[in-house]
Design a protein around this motif. Sequence first.
Motif, PDB file in Angstrom:
ATOM      1  N   LEU A 324       6.110  47.046  -9.385  1.00 64.24           N
ATOM      2  CA  LEU A 324       6.674  47.447  -8.621  1.00 64.24           C
ATOM      3  C   LEU A 324       7.978  47.820  -8.795  1.00 64.24           C
ATOM      4  N   PHE A 341       1.767  45.824  -0.641  1.00 61.33           N
ATOM      5  CA  PHE A 341       2.361  46.688   0.190  1.00 61.33           C
ATOM      6  C   PHE A 341       2.061  46.304   1.653  1.00 61.33           C
ATOM      7  N   ILE A 407      -0.140  54.849  -0.737  1.00 58.81           N
ATOM      8  CA  ILE A 407       1.166  54.325  -0.841  1.00 58.81           C
ATOM      9  C   ILE A 407       2.014  55.634  -1.185  1.00 58.81           C
ATOM     10  N   ARG A 409       6.034  56.790  -1.835  1.00 56.94           N
ATOM     11  CA  ARG A 409       7.325  56.216  -1.962  1.00 56.94           C
ATOM     12  C   ARG A 409       8.298  57.626  -1.902  1.00 56.94           C
ATOM     13  N   LYS A 413      13.126  53.179  -3.568  1.00 56.65           N
ATOM     14  CA  LYS A 413      12.593  51.840  -3.013  1.00 56.65           C
ATOM     15  C   LYS A 413      11.891  52.096  -1.816  1.00 56.65           C
ATOM     16  N   TYR A 415       9.006  52.338   0.458  1.00 53.96           N
ATOM     17  CA  TYR A 415       7.736  52.558   0.304  1.00 53.96           C
ATOM     18  C   TYR A 415       6.841  52.560   1.866  1.00 53.96           C
ATOM     19  N   HIS A 416       5.845  53.306   1.763  1.00 50.79           N
ATOM     20  CA  HIS A 416       4.923  53.420   3.251  1.00 50.79           C
ATOM     21  C   HIS A 416       3.745  53.540   2.941  1.00 50.79           C
TER      22      HIS A 416
END
Length: 421
Positions: A324, A341, A407, A409, A413, A415-416
């Motif tokens: 990560l 996540f 995921i 990005r 930094k 992230y969703h």
Amino acid sequence: MANELIQDLQWRGLLYQQTDEEGMEKLLNEQKISLYCGVDPTADSMHIGHIVPLLTLRRFQMHGHQPILLVGGATGMIGDPSGRNEERQLQTTEQIDRNVEGIKVQMEQIFDFQSENGAKMVNNRDWIGAMNVIEFLRDYGKLISVNYMLAKDSVASRLETGISFTEFAYTLIQAIDFNHLYNEHNCRIQIGGSDQWGNITSGLEMIRKTHDEESKAFGITIPLVTKADGTKFGKSAGGAVWLDPKKTTPYEFYQFWINAADADVIKYLKIFTFISRENIETLEKTVETEAHLRQAQKTLAEEMTKLIHGEAALADAQRITKALFSGDLKALSSSEMKAAFKDVPSVEMSKEDKTIVDLIVEAGISSSKRQAREDVTNGAISVNGEKVTDVAYIVGGKDRLEDAFAIIRRGKKKYHMVQFQ
């Protein structure tokens, strides 16, 4: 030896109240003893707030004493009023049994059961459950007065709002436990959290009334752990930090400790780890001079994850953390990504194929189509760790991990998680 142990406990901030400091030190100097700590199975896992008295008990074991681990199969069915302003919900016998089994597994991770002073595990339902109501009232109810019980904080604090006879009698049941372990296992000390002082002293009162004056038992409580900012210890963004890896993954567990504030980390190293005083004092200097390296936090996270989950789980947590940090999500399995996540912003969408521009706008990751196109062409968007720079790229089945999520990005930094229904 006793002096060394007591001094270490004091230095670590683990002694809050003691019933007879001199008497206990004399006992520990003269002989190896048995001592106990109890845990009520109110859930099928302990959380990190539960383990401070247990880790303190483990320190006694490391100095040659024998720990007795009491899982409250009986007391868990009644409910401890300590620290609560309302009645507990009663659980079924089946649920209590499941909870006991879950807690036993976690105890086995923390304690040594094999050595000469190996830990013993007991369940108070074995003696409380066999007792009938007449025996309880005649043999034990006569020993503790109602006035004595009313003076206990756990009872007194509930008199205005109400307390059932069931919870009122809890301190008497726990007193029977200490008396039973004193008789059957020569158990001389009970350790508990600061809210357990009233229950511990009830046990000492019962031992005093049922034995001669030469008999001696002791009680110790551990301070409540708090953060430097005064907020409650042991909670993360997702709630309690559990020992069960299904409730709090080893990665989340590792992250909880590595995110400890500089103001808290040395206190946590003293309370939760078995690292020597010399090493902790060295780490304390790094917090003062090289705080940005977070060496103390890394050590805390490593020690705690290894203790509760083992070396392999620690290695996995460190690998996920490294992936990560570097943005190399391709190194992770889909289940590791899901765990890592779990707490990032999440949105649900249908499984139909969409262009990357449409997807990130509908998911609220980019504010408009113009912004989305700009983000994609500038290389600010990645899907499952793969950078996407083509605005016509179709997000489809190949991008749905486990056919369920992806995921995304944006930037370095942000992230969703997109969950596909």
